[in-house]
Design a protein around this motif. Structure first.
Motif, PDB file in Angstrom:
ATOM      1  N   ASP A  61       0.865  -1.211  -0.144  1.00  0.00           N
ATOM      2  CA  ASP A  61      -0.029   0.036   0.026  1.00  0.00           C
ATOM      3  C   ASP A  61       0.604   1.149   0.076  1.00  0.00           C
ATOM      4  O   ASP A  61       0.426   2.217  -0.558  1.00  0.00           O
ATOM      5  CB  ASP A  61      -1.052   0.094   1.051  1.00  0.00           C
ATOM      6  CG  ASP A  61      -2.162  -0.931   1.109  1.00  0.00           C
ATOM      7  OD1 ASP A  61      -2.684  -1.353   1.980  1.00  0.00           O
ATOM      8  OD2 ASP A  61      -2.226  -1.186  -0.074  1.00  0.00           O
ATOM      9  N   SER A  62       2.014   1.065   0.777  1.00  0.00           N
ATOM     10  CA  SER A  62       2.925   2.353   0.852  1.00  0.00           C
ATOM     11  C   SER A  62       3.640   2.951  -0.462  1.00  0.00           C
ATOM     12  O   SER A  62       3.866   3.843  -0.504  1.00  0.00           O
ATOM     13  CB  SER A  62       4.034   2.134   1.770  1.00  0.00           C
ATOM     14  OG  SER A  62       4.704   1.122   1.306  1.00  0.00           O
ATOM     15  N   GLU A  88      10.919   8.194   3.559  1.00  0.00           N
ATOM     16  CA  GLU A  88      10.691   6.807   3.981  1.00  0.00           C
ATOM     17  C   GLU A  88      10.794   5.797   3.231  1.00  0.00           C
ATOM     18  O   GLU A  88      10.719   4.529   3.638  1.00  0.00           O
ATOM     19  CB  GLU A  88       9.312   6.968   4.730  1.00  0.00           C
ATOM     20  CG  GLU A  88       8.233   7.260   3.875  1.00  0.00           C
ATOM     21  CD  GLU A  88       8.050   8.884   3.943  1.00  0.00           C
ATOM     22  OE1 GLU A  88       8.620   9.594   4.307  1.00  0.00           O
ATOM     23  OE2 GLU A  88       6.714   9.176   4.025  1.00  0.00           O
ATOM     24  N   ASP A  89      11.172   6.052   2.187  1.00  0.00           N
ATOM     25  CA  ASP A  89      11.516   4.966   1.072  1.00  0.00           C
ATOM     26  C   ASP A  89      13.159   4.431   0.984  1.00  0.00           C
ATOM     27  O   ASP A  89      13.496   3.578   0.451  1.00  0.00           O
ATOM     28  CB  ASP A  89      11.317   5.381  -0.324  1.00  0.00           C
ATOM     29  CG  ASP A  89       9.578   5.522  -0.807  1.00  0.00           C
ATOM     30  OD1 ASP A  89       9.606   6.553  -1.377  1.00  0.00           O
ATOM     31  OD2 ASP A  89       8.847   4.654  -0.275  1.00  0.00           O
TER      32      ASP A  89
END
Length: 121
Positions: A61-62, A88-89
């Motif tokens: 989902d992210s 955040e990746d």
């Protein structure tokens, strides 16, 4: 002996793009599913995307709407196009493949050694 090698990691700014590739080599009879996982510092490895031999893709989902997985069956290669990257990746990205080394053997999952992706804010 089967090897999976990832390419394309690096440093990119927030909102930027990167394309990862992963080539399988060695004794390969057939490859079914292929995928990408990632592991951030202090966190568990997590699924990013998978793709079947028939090109059915599935995403965490992210990353939905930002990442695209694809494969080149003729060259035993899987790709991950990453866009709109966020801090955040940031993680080490690993590819895997479920393959048979020779006719008549069982399928096994093989993993690459990973490539670092860093997204600066």
């Amino acid at each position: 002996q089967v090897q999976l090698v990832e390419y394309g990691g690096g440093l990119v700014q927030t909102g930027g793009s990167l394309r990862l590739s992963c080539a399988a080599s060695g004794s390969i009879f057939s490859i079914s599913a292929m995928g990408w996982y990632r592991q951030a510092p202090g966190k568990q490895r997590e699924l990013v995307a998978t793709i079947s031999s028939g090109n059915t893709a599935d995403y965490a989902d992210s990353v939905k709407g930002r990442f695209t997985i694809s494969r080149d069956n003729a060259n035993d290669t899987v790709y991950l196009q990453m866009s709109s990257l966020k801090p955040e990746d940031t993680a080490v990205y690993y590819c895997n493949a479920n393959l048979k080394p020779t006719r008549g053997t069982s399928s096994h999952w093989y993993w690459g050694r990973g490539t670092q992706v860093t997204v600066s804010s």
